[in-house]
Design a protein around this motif. Structure first.
Motif, PDB file in Angstrom:
ATOM      1  N   VAL A 306      16.716  -0.468   0.121  1.00 14.79           N
ATOM      2  CA  VAL A 306      16.072  -0.951   1.283  1.00 14.79           C
ATOM      3  C   VAL A 306      15.047   0.831   0.898  1.00 14.79           C
ATOM      4  O   VAL A 306      13.982   0.836   1.806  1.00 14.79           O
ATOM      5  CB  VAL A 306      17.002  -1.032   1.978  1.00 14.79           C
ATOM      6  N   GLY A 307      15.849   2.281   0.961  1.00 13.37           N
ATOM      7  CA  GLY A 307      15.396   2.695   1.290  1.00 13.37           C
ATOM      8  C   GLY A 307      14.373   3.154   0.707  1.00 13.37           C
ATOM      9  O   GLY A 307      12.673   3.506   0.976  1.00 13.37           O
ATOM     10  N   ARG A 308      14.411   2.785  -0.765  1.00 13.00           N
ATOM     11  CA  ARG A 308      12.716   2.635  -1.858  1.00 13.00           C
ATOM     12  C   ARG A 308      11.646   2.151  -1.099  1.00 13.00           C
ATOM     13  O   ARG A 308      11.033   2.059  -1.199  1.00 13.00           O
ATOM     14  CB  ARG A 308      13.116   2.851  -2.643  1.00 13.00           C
ATOM     15  N   GLY A 309      12.575   0.300  -0.470  1.00 14.03           N
ATOM     16  CA  GLY A 309      11.675  -0.159  -0.526  1.00 14.03           C
ATOM     17  C   GLY A 309      10.889  -0.019   0.536  1.00 14.03           C
ATOM     18  O   GLY A 309       9.712  -0.184   0.962  1.00 14.03           O
ATOM     19  N   LEU A 310      11.439   0.728   1.791  1.00 13.65           N
ATOM     20  CA  LEU A 310      10.218   1.286   3.496  1.00 13.65           C
ATOM     21  C   LEU A 310       9.570   2.300   2.741  1.00 13.65           C
ATOM     22  O   LEU A 310       8.486   2.404   3.749  1.00 13.65           O
ATOM     23  CB  LEU A 310      11.828   1.826   4.081  1.00 13.65           C
ATOM     24  N   TRP A 311       9.970   3.315   1.732  1.00 12.89           N
ATOM     25  CA  TRP A 311       9.634   4.280   1.398  1.00 12.89           C
ATOM     26  C   TRP A 311       7.571   3.557   1.294  1.00 12.89           C
ATOM     27  O   TRP A 311       7.035   4.379   1.123  1.00 12.89           O
ATOM     28  CB  TRP A 311       9.763   5.319   0.331  1.00 12.89           C
ATOM     29  N   LEU A 312       8.102   2.781   0.556  1.00 11.89           N
ATOM     30  CA  LEU A 312       6.857   2.388  -0.332  1.00 11.89           C
ATOM     31  C   LEU A 312       6.049   1.383   0.854  1.00 11.89           C
ATOM     32  O   LEU A 312       4.606   1.388   0.856  1.00 11.89           O
ATOM     33  CB  LEU A 312       6.974   0.717  -1.378  1.00 11.89           C
ATOM     34  N   ALA A 313       6.764   1.128   1.877  1.00 10.77           N
ATOM     35  CA  ALA A 313       5.983   0.319   2.870  1.00 10.77           C
ATOM     36  C   ALA A 313       5.237   1.286   3.771  1.00 10.77           C
ATOM     37  O   ALA A 313       3.773   0.886   4.303  1.00 10.77           O
ATOM     38  CB  ALA A 313       6.254  -0.196   3.890  1.00 10.77           C
ATOM     39  N   ALA A 314       5.725   1.974   3.480  1.00 16.75           N
ATOM     40  CA  ALA A 314       5.224   3.015   5.209  1.00 16.75           C
ATOM     41  C   ALA A 314       4.027   4.130   4.045  1.00 16.75           C
ATOM     42  O   ALA A 314       3.446   4.739   4.989  1.00 16.75           O
ATOM     43  CB  ALA A 314       6.461   4.685   5.353  1.00 16.75           C
ATOM     44  N   SER A 315       4.097   3.481   3.359  1.00 18.32           N
ATOM     45  CA  SER A 315       2.308   4.983   1.921  1.00 18.32           C
ATOM     46  C   SER A 315       1.207   3.570   2.698  1.00 18.32           C
ATOM     47  O   SER A 315       0.334   4.005   2.312  1.00 18.32           O
ATOM     48  CB  SER A 315       2.985   4.439   0.764  1.00 18.32           C
ATOM     49  N   SER A 316       1.969   2.507   2.956  1.00 16.45           N
ATOM     50  CA  SER A 316       0.725   2.021   3.429  1.00 16.45           C
ATOM     51  C   SER A 316      -0.777   2.166   3.921  1.00 16.45           C
ATOM     52  O   SER A 316       0.000   2.508   5.671  1.00 16.45           O
ATOM     53  CB  SER A 316       0.815   0.621   3.480  1.00 16.45           C
ATOM     54  N   GLN A 317      -1.897   2.264   4.710  1.00 15.98           N
ATOM     55  CA  GLN A 317      -2.836   2.338   5.237  1.00 15.98           C
ATOM     56  C   GLN A 317      -3.231   1.718   6.358  1.00 15.98           C
ATOM     57  O   GLN A 317      -4.117   2.105   6.903  1.00 15.98           O
ATOM     58  CB  GLN A 317      -3.922   3.867   5.060  1.00 15.98           C
ATOM     59  N   ASP A 318      -3.470   0.863   5.672  1.00 19.28           N
ATOM     60  CA  ASP A 318      -4.313  -0.395   6.276  1.00 19.28           C
ATOM     61  C   ASP A 318      -2.843  -1.562   7.118  1.00 19.28           C
ATOM     62  O   ASP A 318      -2.058  -1.440   6.899  1.00 19.28           O
ATOM     63  CB  ASP A 318      -4.655  -1.365   5.797  1.00 19.28           C
ATOM     64  N   THR A 319      -3.117  -2.375   8.330  1.00 24.15           N
ATOM     65  CA  THR A 319      -2.421  -3.106   9.154  1.00 24.15           C
ATOM     66  C   THR A 319      -1.709  -3.728   8.538  1.00 24.15           C
ATOM     67  O   THR A 319      -0.203  -3.978   8.939  1.00 24.15           O
ATOM     68  CB  THR A 319      -3.426  -3.354  10.904  1.00 24.15           C
ATOM     69  N   PHE A 320      -2.172  -4.586   6.983  1.00 22.67           N
ATOM     70  CA  PHE A 320      -1.627  -5.946   6.788  1.00 22.67           C
ATOM     71  C   PHE A 320      -0.668  -5.901   6.147  1.00 22.67           C
ATOM     72  O   PHE A 320       0.142  -6.440   6.242  1.00 22.67           O
ATOM     73  CB  PHE A 320      -2.717  -6.691   6.502  1.00 22.67           C
ATOM     74  N   GLY A 321      -0.527  -4.485   5.456  1.00 28.94           N
ATOM     75  CA  GLY A 321      -0.117  -4.078   4.633  1.00 28.94           C
ATOM     76  C   GLY A 321       1.153  -3.211   4.859  1.00 28.94           C
ATOM     77  O   GLY A 321       2.315  -3.727   4.409  1.00 28.94           O
ATOM     78  N   ARG A 322       1.412  -2.280   5.742  1.00 30.96           N
ATOM     79  CA  ARG A 322       2.291  -1.984   6.936  1.00 30.96           C
ATOM     80  C   ARG A 322       3.064  -3.116   7.120  1.00 30.96           C
ATOM     81  O   ARG A 322       4.380  -3.173   7.580  1.00 30.96           O
ATOM     82  CB  ARG A 322       1.864  -1.035   7.976  1.00 30.96           C
ATOM     83  N   LEU A 323       2.587  -3.768   8.290  1.00 26.94           N
ATOM     84  CA  LEU A 323       3.170  -4.799   8.357  1.00 26.94           C
ATOM     85  C   LEU A 323       3.548  -6.046   7.598  1.00 26.94           C
ATOM     86  O   LEU A 323       5.222  -6.157   7.576  1.00 26.94           O
ATOM     87  CB  LEU A 323       2.495  -5.818   9.747  1.00 26.94           C
ATOM     88  N   PHE A 324       3.841  -6.677   6.596  1.00 27.76           N
ATOM     89  CA  PHE A 324       3.907  -7.768   5.897  1.00 27.76           C
ATOM     90  C   PHE A 324       4.987  -6.789   4.691  1.00 27.76           C
ATOM     91  O   PHE A 324       6.474  -7.342   4.964  1.00 27.76           O
ATOM     92  CB  PHE A 324       2.694  -8.072   4.824  1.00 27.76           C
ATOM     93  N   ALA A 325       4.663  -5.457   4.402  1.00 23.12           N
ATOM     94  CA  ALA A 325       5.693  -4.951   3.140  1.00 23.12           C
ATOM     95  C   ALA A 325       6.570  -4.635   4.474  1.00 23.12           C
ATOM     96  O   ALA A 325       7.904  -4.514   3.542  1.00 23.12           O
ATOM     97  CB  ALA A 325       5.046  -3.139   3.036  1.00 23.12           C
ATOM     98  N   GLY A 326       6.902  -4.112   5.379  1.00 21.01           N
ATOM     99  CA  GLY A 326       7.741  -3.488   7.016  1.00 21.01           C
ATOM    100  C   GLY A 326       8.924  -4.595   6.441  1.00 21.01           C
ATOM    101  O   GLY A 326      10.040  -4.571   6.825  1.00 21.01           O
ATOM    102  N   SER A 327       8.358  -5.976   6.916  1.00 22.58           N
ATOM    103  CA  SER A 327       8.772  -7.336   6.957  1.00 22.58           C
ATOM    104  C   SER A 327       9.572  -7.589   5.831  1.00 22.58           C
ATOM    105  O   SER A 327      10.970  -7.964   6.040  1.00 22.58           O
ATOM    106  CB  SER A 327       7.681  -8.650   7.892  1.00 22.58           C
ATOM    107  N   ILE A 328       9.079  -7.627   4.526  1.00 25.56           N
ATOM    108  CA  ILE A 328      10.081  -8.370   3.255  1.00 25.56           C
ATOM    109  C   ILE A 328      11.302  -6.973   3.223  1.00 25.56           C
ATOM    110  O   ILE A 328      12.854  -7.423   2.924  1.00 25.56           O
ATOM    111  CB  ILE A 328       8.523  -7.454   2.285  1.00 25.56           C
ATOM    112  N   ILE A 329      10.836  -5.911   3.250  1.00 22.25           N
ATOM    113  CA  ILE A 329      11.993  -5.012   3.232  1.00 22.25           C
ATOM    114  C   ILE A 329      12.997  -5.249   4.218  1.00 22.25           C
ATOM    115  O   ILE A 329      14.627  -4.755   3.922  1.00 22.25           O
ATOM    116  CB  ILE A 329      11.653  -3.720   3.404  1.00 22.25           C
TER     117      ILE A 329
END
Length: 386
Positions: A306-329
């Protein structure tokens, strides 16, 4: 003094040659869009899951081989999805959502019945799968794609549209009946809306509205679902009936002590007192045979993922990436929390498998597909200028 620090001569460090082994390995991972740390943690989790599954399945090597083959297919799907651009997922979101809703309707019309519920679609001789599992990705994907076109934080009309997008597949899943999966689908999509930046006032209003709907939900629940809630409140009220599962699972976990009884040496699981020990209650097998230490290691592994996934999600700079990646993890974390909670008796039993440990194919494919999309979002991120 600060000026002395600034004027201090710079140390010369040896320059690593560009063709060094470390640089070459790093470039390989970047080229194939795979995060090696996340992949390593997932492989360790799956290997441990196969070890526990061998014991939980009654030492049936066939079950382990079948699960390993499912993992292989799921890993291949994860690698494939990691190569696609996030714009591809954004473009195909409506089609994935529409196909999922059509399959849920097909389940109602011609679904395969198992364990008293109509949840599966089967192509004879080819595949048998559970469409509601796929909606754990398709619904939050659609919500993220919609909010990507909206002004954030979302306005009331946008929230209403999201509620409709979420509500249709959730209702179709709940009437199968599959209350556990429907709640997980809803939670995955609601996380996207929360990450979009809802005001606390609106969150409080929605929470109060949901609380007011609890009596209506209770009246429309099936008898066995109501019994699960009552059993959660008092398992000893029916120890040989509805309370049997939770009593046996907590007994198995407690009897493991600190270090456990040893692999293949559990009594509750090996003597078949523990029901559904290879699926929903597999962590009780782990607790009995590997003890508190084994369970803590497993939970630590989940937290690292979960921690690694949150780090990957936080690295996105666009709205779609942040929202969907955050939801996945975050949804992955909810799966773990709900399963551990229901097996240990702090949550009602809702039939949620333990991610990548419980026996099952559709769930594993869906989870690793989500991680593949997460890696894609990280690999294709737009770097901010310095």
């Amino acid at each position: 003094m600060p000026w002395q620090t600034l004027t201090r001569p710079l140390r010369r460090h040896p320059v690593r040659p560009p063709d060094s082994g470390i640089a070459r390995r790093k470039s390989i991972w970047e080229r194939i869009h795979i995060d090696p740390w996340l992949l390593g943690l997932l492989l360790i989790l799956m290997a441990g899951g196969l070890l526990v599954l061998y014991s939980a399945s009654g030492q049936r090597i066939e079950a382990v081989i079948a699960q390993a083959m499912r993992f292989g297919v799921a890993l291949a799907g994860m690698a494939f999805l990691a190569q696609l651009s996030p714009t591809t997922f954004l473009r195909w979101a409506p089609f994935a959502y529409g196909a999922g809703v059509v399959m849920l309707l097909a389940v109602e019309i011609a679904g395969d019945i198992g364990m008293g519920a109509k949840r599966w679609l089967e192509i004879p001789g080819v595949i048998r799968f559970q469409p509601s599992e796929m909606m754990k990705l398709a619904v939050p994907l659609m919500v993220a794609a919609y909010l990507n076109r909206c002004q954030l934080p979302p306005r009331l009309k946008d929230i209403v549209v999201c509620a409709v997008i979420i509500g249709l597949p959730v209702v179709l899943t709940a009437i199968q009946p599959d209350l556990g999966t429907s709640l997980l689908v809803a939670s995955a999509a609601v996380i996207v809306v929360l990450l979009a930046g809802l005001s606390w006032r609106l969150i409080g209003f929605v929470a109060a509205l949901l609380a007011a709907c609890v009596p209506l939900l209770w009246m429309n629940m099936h008898n066995y679902q109501r019994q699960r809630v009552l059993t959660f409140l008092d398992p000893e009220s029916d120890p040989l009936g509805s309370g049997w599962n939770i009593i046996q699972s907590t007994t198995a976990i407690g009897s493991g002590g600190l270090w456990g009884k040893g692999w293949l040496e559990g009594t509750q699981s090996q003597l078949e007192f523990l029901p559904e020990r290879h699926t929903d209650f597999i962590i009780a097998v782990l607790g009995e045979e590997f003890g508190l230490v084994g369970m803590l290691i497993l939970l630590a592994l989940y937290l690292m993922i979960v921690g690694r996934g949150l780090w990957l999600a936080a690295s996105s700079q666009d709205t779609f990436g942040r929202l969907f990646a955050g939801s996945i993890i975050l949804t992955f974390f909810i799966y773990v929390f709900v399963n551990v909670g229901m097996v240990s008796g702090i949550l009602p039993v809702v039939g949620v498998p333990l991610p990548l440990v419980s026996y099952g194919g559709t769930s594993s494919v869906t989870l690793l597909a989500g991680f593949g999309i997460l890696m894609s979002i990280h690999a294709h991120r737009r770097l901010l200028p310095r």
